[in-house]
Design a protein around this motif. Structure first.
Motif, PDB file in Angstrom:
ATOM      1  N   TYR A  39       1.411  -1.328   0.114  1.00  0.00           N
ATOM      2  CA  TYR A  39      -0.194  -0.252  -0.066  1.00  0.00           C
ATOM      3  C   TYR A  39       0.854   1.075   0.058  1.00  0.00           C
ATOM      4  O   TYR A  39       1.393   1.325   1.083  1.00  0.00           O
ATOM      5  N   GLU A  40       0.702   1.934  -0.798  1.00  0.00           N
ATOM      6  CA  GLU A  40       2.043   3.318  -0.960  1.00  0.00           C
ATOM      7  C   GLU A  40       0.909   4.382  -0.774  1.00  0.00           C
ATOM      8  O   GLU A  40      -0.541   4.537  -0.868  1.00  0.00           O
ATOM      9  N   LEU A  41       1.793   5.320   0.502  1.00  0.00           N
ATOM     10  CA  LEU A  41       1.235   6.185   0.733  1.00  0.00           C
ATOM     11  C   LEU A  41       2.261   7.532   0.834  1.00  0.00           C
ATOM     12  O   LEU A  41       3.560   7.207   1.259  1.00  0.00           O
ATOM     13  N   HIS A  42       1.103   8.296   1.142  1.00  0.00           N
ATOM     14  CA  HIS A  42       2.000   9.842   1.536  1.00  0.00           C
ATOM     15  C   HIS A  42       1.812  10.510   2.613  1.00  0.00           C
ATOM     16  O   HIS A  42       0.921  10.049   3.381  1.00  0.00           O
ATOM     17  N   VAL A  43       2.867  11.134   3.328  1.00  0.00           N
ATOM     18  CA  VAL A  43       2.058  10.491   5.329  1.00  0.00           C
ATOM     19  C   VAL A  43       1.651  12.199   5.849  1.00  0.00           C
ATOM     20  O   VAL A  43       0.440  11.974   6.118  1.00  0.00           O
ATOM     21  N   ALA A  44       1.953  13.115   4.253  1.00  0.00           N
ATOM     22  CA  ALA A  44       1.056  14.262   4.191  1.00  0.00           C
ATOM     23  C   ALA A  44      -0.156  14.579   3.889  1.00  0.00           C
ATOM     24  O   ALA A  44      -1.601  14.949   4.847  1.00  0.00           O
ATOM     25  N   ASP A  45      -0.490  13.329   3.274  1.00  0.00           N
ATOM     26  CA  ASP A  45      -1.564  13.069   2.610  1.00  0.00           C
ATOM     27  C   ASP A  45      -2.900  12.344   2.548  1.00  0.00           C
ATOM     28  O   ASP A  45      -3.874  12.212   2.564  1.00  0.00           O
ATOM     29  N   PHE A  46      -2.347  11.588   3.741  1.00  0.00           N
ATOM     30  CA  PHE A  46      -2.644  10.211   4.022  1.00  0.00           C
ATOM     31  C   PHE A  46      -4.162  10.785   5.180  1.00  0.00           C
ATOM     32  O   PHE A  46      -5.260  10.061   4.677  1.00  0.00           O
ATOM     33  N   SER A  47      -3.865  11.093   5.860  1.00  0.00           N
ATOM     34  CA  SER A  47      -5.276  11.476   7.322  1.00  0.00           C
ATOM     35  C   SER A  47      -5.424  12.836   6.466  1.00  0.00           C
ATOM     36  O   SER A  47      -4.667  13.743   6.233  1.00  0.00           O
ATOM     37  N   GLY A  48      -6.531  13.456   6.922  1.00  0.00           N
ATOM     38  CA  GLY A  48      -6.959  14.945   7.474  1.00  0.00           C
ATOM     39  C   GLY A  48      -7.870  15.208   6.745  1.00  0.00           C
ATOM     40  O   GLY A  48      -7.800  16.240   6.533  1.00  0.00           O
ATOM     41  N   GLY A  49      -8.229  13.706   5.595  1.00  0.00           N
ATOM     42  CA  GLY A  49      -9.297  14.360   5.131  1.00  0.00           C
ATOM     43  C   GLY A  49     -10.344  14.291   5.451  1.00  0.00           C
ATOM     44  O   GLY A  49     -11.623  14.407   4.631  1.00  0.00           O
ATOM     45  N   GLU A  50     -10.648  13.440   6.698  1.00  0.00           N
ATOM     46  CA  GLU A  50     -12.070  13.590   7.445  1.00  0.00           C
ATOM     47  C   GLU A  50     -12.946  14.362   7.499  1.00  0.00           C
ATOM     48  O   GLU A  50     -12.066  15.212   7.756  1.00  0.00           O
ATOM     49  N   ASP A  51     -13.841  14.364   8.435  1.00  0.00           N
ATOM     50  CA  ASP A  51     -14.839  16.166   9.051  1.00  0.00           C
ATOM     51  C   ASP A  51     -13.692  15.912  10.067  1.00  0.00           C
ATOM     52  O   ASP A  51     -15.469  15.937  10.937  1.00  0.00           O
ATOM     53  N   TYR A 105      -8.485  18.649  12.723  1.00  0.00           N
ATOM     54  CA  TYR A 105      -7.248  19.079  12.620  1.00  0.00           C
ATOM     55  C   TYR A 105      -6.823  18.716  10.863  1.00  0.00           C
ATOM     56  O   TYR A 105      -7.560  18.568   9.995  1.00  0.00           O
ATOM     57  N   ALA A 106      -5.364  19.921  11.405  1.00  0.00           N
ATOM     58  CA  ALA A 106      -4.272  19.576   9.893  1.00  0.00           C
ATOM     59  C   ALA A 106      -4.189  17.921   9.343  1.00  0.00           C
ATOM     60  O   ALA A 106      -4.342  17.075   8.233  1.00  0.00           O
ATOM     61  N   ARG A 107      -4.112  17.012  10.565  1.00  0.00           N
ATOM     62  CA  ARG A 107      -3.409  15.467  10.546  1.00  0.00           C
ATOM     63  C   ARG A 107      -2.059  15.728   9.702  1.00  0.00           C
ATOM     64  O   ARG A 107      -1.561  16.222   9.726  1.00  0.00           O
ATOM     65  N   GLY A 108      -2.000  14.588   9.078  1.00  0.00           N
ATOM     66  CA  GLY A 108      -0.671  14.361   8.173  1.00  0.00           C
ATOM     67  C   GLY A 108       0.766  14.255   8.692  1.00  0.00           C
ATOM     68  O   GLY A 108       1.303  14.278   8.684  1.00  0.00           O
ATOM     69  N   LYS A 109       0.240  13.818   9.957  1.00  0.00           N
ATOM     70  CA  LYS A 109       1.492  13.138  10.761  1.00  0.00           C
ATOM     71  C   LYS A 109       1.531  11.516  10.872  1.00  0.00           C
ATOM     72  O   LYS A 109       0.755  10.967  10.181  1.00  0.00           O
ATOM     73  N   TYR A 110       2.910  11.041  11.102  1.00  0.00           N
ATOM     74  CA  TYR A 110       3.345  10.037  11.076  1.00  0.00           C
ATOM     75  C   TYR A 110       2.411   9.279  12.091  1.00  0.00           C
ATOM     76  O   TYR A 110       1.519   8.363  12.345  1.00  0.00           O
ATOM     77  N   ILE A 127       0.952  18.537  -6.747  1.00  0.00           N
ATOM     78  CA  ILE A 127       2.265  18.377  -5.933  1.00  0.00           C
ATOM     79  C   ILE A 127       2.479  19.710  -4.654  1.00  0.00           C
ATOM     80  O   ILE A 127       2.708  20.206  -3.537  1.00  0.00           O
ATOM     81  N   ASN A 128       0.816  19.526  -4.595  1.00  0.00           N
ATOM     82  CA  ASN A 128      -0.047  20.846  -3.513  1.00  0.00           C
ATOM     83  C   ASN A 128      -0.855  19.761  -1.931  1.00  0.00           C
ATOM     84  O   ASN A 128      -0.720  18.313  -2.620  1.00  0.00           O
ATOM     85  N   PRO A 129      -1.097  20.482  -1.367  1.00  0.00           N
ATOM     86  CA  PRO A 129      -1.567  18.972  -0.036  1.00  0.00           C
ATOM     87  C   PRO A 129      -2.996  19.060  -1.055  1.00  0.00           C
ATOM     88  O   PRO A 129      -3.804  19.720  -1.194  1.00  0.00           O
ATOM     89  N   ASN A 130      -2.930  17.522  -0.864  1.00  0.00           N
ATOM     90  CA  ASN A 130      -4.432  17.296  -1.513  1.00  0.00           C
ATOM     91  C   ASN A 130      -4.775  15.714  -0.954  1.00  0.00           C
ATOM     92  O   ASN A 130      -4.280  14.156  -1.806  1.00  0.00           O
ATOM     93  N   LYS A 131      -5.364  16.213   0.159  1.00  0.00           N
ATOM     94  CA  LYS A 131      -5.938  14.046   0.843  1.00  0.00           C
ATOM     95  C   LYS A 131      -6.205  14.076   0.859  1.00  0.00           C
ATOM     96  O   LYS A 131      -7.764  14.583  -0.168  1.00  0.00           O
ATOM     97  N   ILE A 132      -6.462  12.793   0.386  1.00  0.00           N
ATOM     98  CA  ILE A 132      -7.856  11.436   0.378  1.00  0.00           C
ATOM     99  C   ILE A 132      -9.178  12.098   1.160  1.00  0.00           C
ATOM    100  O   ILE A 132      -9.193  12.678   2.204  1.00  0.00           O
TER     101      ILE A 132
END
Length: 551
Positions: free
Chosen positions: A119-131, A134-139, A431-436
């Motif tokens: 499963y390939e993931l980008h730490v910053a964009d993997f979390s934080g698209g929730e309602d 918080y910005a999230r996007g950390k380890y 290449i900008n913040p782009n959360k799933i």
């Protein structure tokens, strides 16, 4: 209690160097050069944390001759990434340390390379698209999602680069400090905790390694640019920064500078962060099989008894980089992506092309672990967007996504999923913040795709026929665009896939030469059936795969 702590800097052809730090009131402390090309000095320091940098007379062609420059230690394991950049050194019990993290799950067994579902993931964009606010996007937020990944069934995550890069947001393909972790994602302990928590759940962690180039202000470029790098880009159209020169050999010291530096980087990451594999970015630009063979041997030696997977991103792919004589364990199978995308979108139909990517042996690859298949990764436009461009939406789009996953999980090779694709995320590549968008999982179609992919991953784990290179295309019909193949192993596991790549519903479709008569279970619709006379009759929906498992 004070201790004599050594500072050292490898710069064999530079005239003078000094260390300056908070411990010297930011005044230079001269360093002496030894016969191995290292500048060294020792400083009395108590346990604690100190900021420091080096000052050196540069040998780089773009500066004045012997100009003094201030640089961060190329081997700094932590960096204050501000305008006045400095390394950080930590001393505990008189020794240099990275941190005090204590590993908990080193004894847990991990899956072998042939068993991997990545499963390939980008730490910053993997979390934080929730309602949530918080910005999230950390380890630590990746750790929060490990239960989700366990439910999906994957057993390896591939982290997009986490080495310290300039600024607070990037995909990480501009590494400036190769021993330091990206501070915007959290601390070194946070990264270790993520890796440890993965190991505790039987999930391997593969790191994306950038060893073709560095960011332009990497300290090595300031010390003596042409000692480590090519003077200028060899392929200006595919150049992302100064390129490491793996051909350069220093006869005086009997050392290949780029080999030495990247070898130390890789050793550090395996020993300090307990990683389980490396994906080598832009291997075609590295362009040195001797170096790759050497670094792969180094990784195996350092990793010791635990499995370690080395995968090249070589675009376009080539079997020579893997197989018996190739330096790598595996290779990203980019033709699988392009071919499947064209067929899922209905752009063309070519039976031989399909067979070539479903069975990479037809292209010259040899083993299961020699290819990593994917229907999406960070470099490509998501399937849902490609389908939308062709006015294919809703149920029709999800049908095609499911067909893609049925092929991905049953083709010869190691499958990989790009984050969010397992439930149909549609975000454009930026290449900008782009959360799933995790809220999509509330929709029936998205949740249905997730359940389908989850089921296929478990099917793969339960049917070890899919771990082999055994495959037979026993039915092909270019008119109806139907292809059928069987996978098997010697222990009696057998899986058959019948795939319809047309937008026609095929009622009562007859599949002759069926591999075995007897009792089968159709996995996608969950029903049992008997076959006789080497024949199968089944309804095939438009863009649908049926998956039959021998009982």
């Amino acid at each position: 209690m004070t201790n004599l702590i050594e500072f050292k800097l490898f710069a064999p052809y530079n005239q003078e160097a000094a260390v300056i730090g908070c411990f010297s009131d930011w005044q230079p402390i001269p360093m002496e050069k030894d016969e191995q090309g290292y500048f060294r000095t020792k400083v009395e320091l108590e346990d604690g944390s100190y900021q420091y940098k080096f000052r050196i007379r540069s040998k780089s062609w773009f500066l004045e001759p012997d100009q003094w420059v201030d640089i961060v230690d190329p081997c700094a394991t932590d960096v204050i990434d501000d305008a006045d950049q400095k390394g950080v050194i930590r001393i505990k019990d008189g020794e240099k340390i990275v941190d005090t993290y204590v590993w908990k799950h080193d004894d847990k067994p991990l899956p072998g390379d042939h068993e991997l579902v990545i499963y390939e993931l980008h730490v910053a964009d993997f979390s934080g698209g929730e309602d949530d606010p918080y910005a999230r996007g950390k380890y630590k937020h990746v750790i929060e999602k490990l239960d989700y990944l366990c439910e999906l069934g994957i057993n390896a995550i591939e982290l997009m680069p986490v080495k310290e890069y300039p600024g607070d947001y990037s995909w990480g393909y501009n590494p400036r400090y190769f021993f330091a972790t990206e501070s915007s994602y959290g601390s070194t302990e946070d990264l270790k905790r993520l890796i440890d928590e993965c190991h505790g759940r039987g999930i391997r962690v593969i790191m994306d390694g950038i060893y073709n180039h560095s960011e332009a202000s990497c300290p090595l470029t300031q010390i003596d640019h042409d000692y480590w790098y090519h003077h200028s880009p060899r392929d200006p159209d595919n150049n992302w920064g100064p390129e490491f020169n793996y051909e350069h050999y220093d006869e005086n010291l009997d050392v290949k500078p780029a080999w030495k530096f990247i070898g130390e980087v890789v050793k550090f990451w395996i020993e300090e962060y307990h990683i389980d594999g490396i994906r080598y970015d832009a291997a075609r630009q590295i362009a040195n099989y001797d170096f790759m063979g050497w670094i792969v041997n180094e990784t195996k030696e350092i990793a010791g008894f635990k499995p370690f997977y080395n995968v090249a991103e070589h675009i376009p792919e080539t079997p020579t980089i893997t197989n018996v004589d190739g330096p790598m364990d595996g290779c990203w199978h980019d033709s699988f992506f392009h071919n499947m995308m064209a067929h899922l979108c209905g752009d063309r139909f070519d039976m031989e092309e399909l067979k070539d990517v479903i069975d990479g042996q037809r292209q010259g690859f040899m083993g299961v672990t020699n290819i990593v298949n994917y229907t999406g990764n960070h470099d490509h436009k998501r399937l849902m967007l490609e389908l939308a461009d062709r006015n294919i939406f809703d149920e029709a789009a999800f049908k095609r996504a499911k067909l893609g996953y049925a092929i991905l999980m049953t083709a010869v090779g190691v499958p990989m999923i790009w984050m969010g694709e397992e439930f149909g995320d549609y975000h454009p590549k930026e290449i900008n913040p782009n959360k799933i968008d995790w809220t999509l999982l509330k929709n029936d179609n998205n949740k249905g795709l997730f359940e389908y992919v989850k089921g296929l991953i478990h099917l793969r784990k339960d049917n070890h026929a899919l771990y082999t290179t055994n495959i037979d295309f026993f039915h092909e019909n270019p008119e109806t665009k139907v292809l059928a193949y069987t996978r098997w192993n010697e222990e009696g596991s057998r899986v058959v896939v019948v795939a319809n790549f047309s937008d026609n519903f095929l009622a009562g479709y007859q599949v002759p030469n069926f591999p075995a008569n007897g009792h089968w279970h159709e996995w996608t619709m969950n029903y049992d059936l008997e076959t006789s006379d080497d024949n199968l009759i089944t309804d095939l929906g438009e863009y649908e795969a049926k998956v039959f498992v021998w009982q």
